[in-house]
Write a protein that holds these residues in place. Structure first.
Motif, short mmCIF file in Angstrom:
data_model
loop_
_atom_site.label_atom_id
_atom_site.label_comp_id
_atom_site.label_asym_id
_atom_site.label_seq_id
_atom_site.Cartn_x
_atom_site.Cartn_y
_atom_site.Cartn_z
N GLN A 1 -23.47 25.45 -0.78
CA GLN A 1 -23.54 26.64 -0.11
C GLN A 1 -24.46 27.88 -0.24
OE1 GLN A 1 -19.57 28.58 -0.19
NE2 GLN A 1 -20.41 30.46 0.69
N LYS B 1 -27.65 26.81 1.65
CA LYS B 1 -27.45 26.83 3.02
C LYS B 1 -27.67 28.44 3.29
CE LYS B 1 -23.63 24.28 3.86
NZ LYS B 1 -22.32 23.95 4.55
N GLU B 2 -27.28 29.16 2.46
CA GLU B 2 -27.24 30.62 2.80
C GLU B 2 -28.64 31.13 2.45
OE1 GLU B 2 -22.84 31.71 1.50
OE2 GLU B 2 -24.27 32.27 0.10
N SER B 3 -29.37 30.63 1.44
CA SER B 3 -30.76 31.07 1.22
C SER B 3 -31.67 30.83 2.41
CB SER B 3 -31.28 30.68 -0.29
OG SER B 3 -31.06 29.33 -0.46
N ASN C 1 -20.89 36.36 -0.77
CA ASN C 1 -22.10 36.32 -1.71
C ASN C 1 -23.28 37.27 -1.39
OD1 ASN C 1 -20.99 34.07 -3.02
ND2 ASN C 1 -22.18 32.49 -1.78
N TYR D 1 -27.36 38.53 -2.06
CA TYR D 1 -28.71 37.99 -2.43
C TYR D 1 -29.38 39.07 -2.48
CZ TYR D 1 -26.92 33.19 -1.41
OH TYR D 1 -26.25 32.13 -1.28
N LEU E 1 -23.77 37.96 2.66
CA LEU E 1 -23.11 37.02 3.38
C LEU E 1 -21.76 36.49 3.51
CD1 LEU E 1 -26.33 36.61 2.95
CD2 LEU E 1 -26.11 34.31 3.90
N SER E 2 -21.17 36.08 4.56
CA SER E 2 -20.01 35.81 4.64
C SER E 2 -19.50 34.99 5.96
CB SER E 2 -18.98 37.06 4.55
OG SER E 2 -17.64 36.62 4.57
N LYS E 3 -18.60 34.35 5.79
CA LYS E 3 -17.94 33.53 6.95
C LYS E 3 -16.91 34.36 7.57
CE LYS E 3 -19.56 28.71 6.38
NZ LYS E 3 -19.23 27.56 6.82
N TYR F 1 -22.06 32.70 10.06
CA TYR F 1 -22.11 33.51 9.00
C TYR F 1 -22.45 34.89 9.44
CZ TYR F 1 -22.51 30.17 5.15
OH TYR F 1 -22.22 29.34 4.10
N VAL G 1 -24.09 38.52 8.19
CA VAL G 1 -25.02 39.01 7.33
C VAL G 1 -25.18 40.56 7.38
CG1 VAL G 1 -27.49 38.63 6.35
CG2 VAL G 1 -26.51 36.77 7.33
#
Length: 86
Positions: free
Chosen positions: A3, A6-8, A29, A31, A46-48, A80, A82
């Motif tokens: 995960q 994928k997020e980065s 999460n 960043y 970031l979150s779903k 996501y 952001v």
């Protein structure tokens, strides 16, 4: 693919570089990243859970106080939400 990877990757594809995971919470999460266009370091949450994050963005957008982070942007990409802030 993890995960975090994928997020980065999502952040890199939207103009943010050097994304490093600095925190994890119950639904998001966070960043630290370099925003290439504005030439500044930002925090990207970031979150779903897009609805919850969208509400947080709306609240931050209205608050201007030295004890709160500055809101910069909110967008949704690939399931996501952001939230970009100071």
């Amino acid at each position: 693919v993890r995960q975090v990877d994928k997020e980065s990757e999502l952040l890199r594809g939207n103009g943010y570089r050097e994304a490093i995971l600095v925190g994890q919470g119950s639904f998001a999460n966070v960043y630290r990243a370099w925003e290439k266009k504005a030439r500044r370091v930002v925090a990207c949450k970031l979150s779903k859970e897009t609805e919850m994050l969208k509400r947080e963005a709306e609240l931050l957008k209205r608050i201007q106080h030295p004890l709160f982070v500055t809101f910069y942007d909110y967008f949704e990409k690939r399931d996501y939400g952001v939230l970009v802030m100071e």
